[in-house]
Scaffold this motif. Structure first.
Motif, short mmCIF file in Angstrom:
data_model
loop_
_atom_site.label_atom_id
_atom_site.label_comp_id
_atom_site.label_asym_id
_atom_site.label_seq_id
_atom_site.Cartn_x
_atom_site.Cartn_y
_atom_site.Cartn_z
N ASP A 1 0.79 -1.18 0.03
CA ASP A 1 0.13 0.13 0.06
C ASP A 1 0.99 1.21 0.05
N CYS A 2 1.83 1.34 -1.01
CA CYS A 2 2.68 2.53 -0.88
C CYS A 2 1.97 3.74 -1.13
N ALA A 3 2.06 4.82 -0.41
CA ALA A 3 1.16 5.94 -0.14
C ALA A 3 1.08 6.52 -1.60
N TYR A 4 2.24 6.65 -2.58
CA TYR A 4 2.29 7.45 -3.93
C TYR A 4 1.70 6.59 -5.06
N CYS A 5 1.56 5.13 -4.91
CA CYS A 5 1.77 4.45 -6.19
C CYS A 5 0.20 4.03 -6.55
N GLY A 6 -0.15 4.09 -7.77
CA GLY A 6 -1.49 3.79 -8.24
C GLY A 6 -1.65 2.24 -8.47
N LEU A 7 -0.75 1.58 -7.90
CA LEU A 7 -1.10 0.21 -8.27
C LEU A 7 -1.18 -0.45 -6.83
N ARG A 8 -1.31 0.63 -5.83
CA ARG A 8 -1.34 -0.14 -4.28
C ARG A 8 -2.79 -0.67 -4.15
N LYS B 1 14.16 -0.09 -6.01
CA LYS B 1 14.37 1.12 -5.68
C LYS B 1 14.20 1.38 -4.09
N ILE B 2 15.05 2.12 -3.46
CA ILE B 2 14.84 2.26 -1.99
C ILE B 2 13.75 3.65 -1.82
N GLU B 3 13.62 4.23 -2.88
CA GLU B 3 12.54 5.21 -2.88
C GLU B 3 12.85 6.37 -2.05
N ALA C 1 12.04 7.68 8.76
CA ALA C 1 10.67 8.32 9.23
C ALA C 1 9.68 8.30 7.87
N LEU C 2 10.23 9.12 6.81
CA LEU C 2 9.59 9.21 5.65
C LEU C 2 9.08 7.95 4.85
N TYR C 3 10.33 6.96 5.03
CA TYR C 3 9.81 5.55 4.40
C TYR C 3 8.85 4.89 5.06
N ARG C 4 8.78 4.92 6.60
CA ARG C 4 7.58 4.53 7.33
C ARG C 4 6.42 5.17 6.88
N GLN C 5 6.30 6.51 7.07
CA GLN C 5 4.99 7.18 6.54
C GLN C 5 4.47 6.67 5.28
N LEU C 6 5.42 6.53 4.23
CA LEU C 6 5.09 6.10 2.93
C LEU C 6 4.62 4.83 2.54
N HIS C 7 5.15 3.90 3.49
CA HIS C 7 5.08 2.46 3.16
C HIS C 7 4.71 1.77 4.52
N PRO C 8 3.20 2.10 4.85
CA PRO C 8 3.02 1.42 6.15
C PRO C 8 3.16 0.01 6.56
N ASP C 9 3.27 -0.64 5.40
CA ASP C 9 3.12 -2.06 5.64
C ASP C 9 4.62 -2.71 5.18
N MET C 10 5.65 -1.94 5.31
CA MET C 10 7.02 -2.22 4.86
C MET C 10 8.05 -1.94 5.76
N ASP C 11 9.31 -2.37 5.66
CA ASP C 11 10.36 -1.99 6.64
C ASP C 11 11.57 -1.70 6.02
#
Ligand code: 5AD
Ligand code: FES
Length: 350
Positions: A69-76, A163-165, A170-180
């Motif tokens: 569910d990446c916050a930016y991605c249309g494929l989420r 890609k690490i994006e 902190a930003l990574y966590r915000q954008l990728h709620p289900d990833m680490d």
């Protein structure tokens, strides 16, 4: 800053093994004639590493299914308005053969990060491509268990893009709620250890992202010594939580691209489709600011229109293969040519 001071700064980042973050930030902040000098230095280093040939990598977006569910991605996965598809083995092979018929020697197989993807099915696809041609195969299907990466490598996959994006945790966590982020970095290490040519990269202009964040991304690319680095603007997709944010700015993307080229030297760097998909197509500018690769789209219709990572994606309605002559024209418009080689990493002997 006077231009001779800026020149010294460029020299420091170009020769340093571990450049200072404040030097990188200063390059990312360049404007006017400083920015021109930055692009010129990146272009010079690109030419010294690769010459004037622009490599073509065919991309086949073989599945839009995604479990994240990446916050930016249309494929989420929360985006229910798009059609989900997965191409059959025969369809993928046909697209790959079409690319081969255009003289292209490398194909990127990309999909969403799909937990239901059967690793042995994809291994069979890779084997089928490798047995019928001498194409280099690049996979871009996200974070997977080590066994899957190993299986695909044994099947003949040559390269992997992940890609690490953003490297800001902190930003990574915000954008990728289900990833680490640590797990993603671990995947990149595993891929390298398995002998893949590894690509990473980042998105520029993410909401809340700072110049320091982007400078850290560049230091990360240098530390990991990636074979390929893809950099593109954030493009707001209305069907995502970031839909009402502003797009990334092309000037910022070009500065990140150029500074990356100067700091890391010989990684392959595409003028990404995202760079071509802002209001105007800026891929020529990217090719003049350090990029040495273009990625013609060979995803057949109707799938191509359904793979909507971000809106207004370039080359959405062209027929497969149309991008190749278009890219020949782009290359000659800036006095360059298309290189139909495999474009293996300069960092390893293959
Ligand atoms: N804007 C820009 N790039 C995006 N990507 C995904 N969504 C967006 C967006 N909204 C990029 C990511 C991913 C690649 C396939 O597409 O960097 O790795
Ligand atoms: Fe696809 Fe121009 S690059 S049509």
């Amino acid at each position: 800053m006077c231009m001779s001071k800026f020149g010294t700064l460029l020299d420091r980042v170009a020769v340093g093994d571990a450049p200072d973050i404040s030097d990188i930030v200063a390059l990312l902040d360049a404007s006017g004639e400083e920015a021109d000098a930055l692009f010129a230095r990146a272009d010079e280093i690109r030419r010294a590493c690769f010459g004037d040939g622009i490599l073509l990598r065919a991309i086949v977006e073989f599945s839009s299914r995604c479990s994240r569910d990446c916050a930016y991605c249309g494929l989420r996965k929360a985006h229910r308005q798009i059609k989900r598809y997965r191409m059959s083995t025969a369809e993928i092979l046909a697209s790959t053969l079409e690319a081969a018929a255009c003289g292209i020697k490398t194909v990127v197989l990309q999909s969403g990060e799909d937990d239901t993807l059967d690793p042995s099915w994809l291994a069979d696809v890779v084997r089928a491509i490798k047995s019928g041609s001498d194409m280099a195969v690049t996979l871009s299907v996200g974070e997977k268990p080590q066994e899957a990466y190993a299986l695909w490598r044994r099947a003949g996959a040559d390269r992997y893009l992940l890609k690490i994006e953003t490297t800001n945790p902190a930003l990574y966590r915000q954008l990728h709620p289900d990833m680490d982020i640590d797990r993603r970095m671990e995947c990149l290490r595993v891929l390298r250890d398995l002998g893949y040519q590894v690509g990473s990269g980042s998105i520029v202009g993410l909401p809340g992202q700072t110049l320091e964040d982007l400078a850290q991304d560049i230091l990360f690319f240098k530390r990991y010594d990636f074979d390929m680095i893809g950099i593109g603007p954030f493009i707001a997709h209305p069907g995502t939580p970031l839909g009402s944010e502003g797009d990334g700015e092309i000037d910022a993307v070009l500065r990140v691209l150029a500074t990356t080229r100067i700091a890391v030297k010989n990684a392959h760097m595409p003028a990404t489709t995202a760079v071509g998909s802002l209001e105007e197509d800026h891929r020529l500018a990217a090719l003049k600011a350090g990029a040495n690769v273009l990625m013609p789209n060979f995803t057949p219709q109707p799938y191509r229109q359904a793979y909507e990572i971000y809106p207004h994606k370039r080359c959405l309605t062209e027929v497969s293969g149309a991008c190749v002559p278009c890219m020949e024209t782009m290359a000659s418009a800036i006095g360059r040519c298309v290189n139909y080689g495999r474009g293996d990493s300069l960092k390893i002997k293959v």
